[in-house]
Design a protein around this motif. Structure first.
Motif, short mmCIF file in Angstrom:
data_model
loop_
_atom_site.label_atom_id
_atom_site.label_comp_id
_atom_site.label_asym_id
_atom_site.label_seq_id
_atom_site.Cartn_x
_atom_site.Cartn_y
_atom_site.Cartn_z
N GLY A 259 22.02 14.52 74.14
CA GLY A 259 22.96 15.36 74.88
C GLY A 259 23.25 14.80 76.26
O GLY A 259 24.40 14.77 76.71
N CYS B 258 25.45 11.78 75.96
CA CYS B 258 26.84 12.18 75.66
C CYS B 258 27.56 12.61 76.94
O CYS B 258 28.71 12.21 77.18
N ILE C 11 24.24 12.77 67.50
CA ILE C 11 24.38 13.04 68.94
C ILE C 11 23.77 11.90 69.75
O ILE C 11 24.37 11.42 70.72
#
Length: 265
Positions: A244, A247, A158
């Motif tokens: 996160g 992303c 991630i």
């Protein structure tokens, strides 16, 4: 990634798997050693660092009595870092390297990050499989604790994808980004406790290590493979949160500039 984007990528799963297969085969075409090259580079690095640092660092690893203790510590760190560096390094150039493909074919652009992650994961699995075999034959296999690596690797992916896609979009418009990050990555390697244990650093520097998102990931790999223990999950949460956020930011940058992106290639 929205459900619609996931569905679009899934519909192109044949294209994705075919691309991974072609890339893997092309990588070793006309190569006498073939797949061995995947292993030789990290192996050479591990041997050099082991020869140079083993006598200095062996006594610095707390709770490690095995003659292979430092080698396992080093292997775990370098293999984990290599996977991260490959994903980020390829992701920052993913649009530039596939310019012709983007201009000629119509397909979900998010297939490209998926292809590079799967391709890098395949290389990682080959190296990690050999490392695991070494642990088994030297009676240093961590046992069931090895399954703790699954969420750790997920956190690492991630972070790598979020950072890589963000840099990838920026690199299309500002080509210096790729060159600059290559230098940053070299410093980042040495600022992460891979070759050395964090406990040899002054307390003030150890505190600063908490702000290095890869420090917790590498530490988790090493704790699992060297000690066979569960990692400190609480230290991985900031890395997961950062990954996160990157992303989300990377996807928004991509969606906002997707029309201009192809024109700039």
């Amino acid at each position: 990634m929205t459900p619609m984007a996931v569905k679009a990528v899934w519909n192109y799963r044949g294209f994705i798997l075919g691309s991974v297969k072609r890339e893997f085969q092309a990588k070793y075409t006309n190569s006498m050693l073939g797949i061995a090259w995947t292993v030789l580079q990290p192996l050479a690095m591990i041997i050099v660092y082991t020869v140079i640092f083993s006598q200095i660092m062996r006594s610095k690893l707390p709770g490690v009595d095995s003659v292979f203790g430092y080698s396992i510590y080093l292997c775990a760190g370098i293999i984990a870092w290599g996977f991260f560096a490959e994903v980020v390094g390829r992701a920052q150039n993913v649009f530039l390297d596939n310019a012709n493909l983007l201009k000629k074919l119509s397909f979900p652009r998010l297939c490209l990050p998926v292809i590079l992650v799967l391709s890098s994961a395949l290389n990682f699995l080959i190296i990690f499989g050999l490392f695991t075999f070494f642990l088994v034959i030297t009676d240093n296999f961590p046992g069931w604790a090895i399954f703790y690596l699954i969420p750790v690797i997920a956190v690492q992916i991630i972070l790598a994808v979020g950072l890589g896609i963000t840099l990838g979009v920026l690199n299309v418009f500002f080509r210096d980004v790729g060159q600059l990050f290559g230098v940053v990555l070299q410093f980042w390697f040495w600022l992460t406790p891979i070759v050395y244990p964090a406990n040899i650093l002054p307390p003030s520097i150890q505190e600063l290590m908490k702000y290095n998102p890869m420090s917790s990931v590498i530490g988790a790999f090493q704790n699992i493979m060297v000690h066979g223990q569960s990692p400190s999950w609480i230290t991985l949460w900031p890395t997961l949160l950062l990954g996160g956020l990157l992303c989300v930011w990377g996807l928004r940058l991509f969606q906002k500039h997707s029309g201009e992106l192809v024109d700039e290639l």
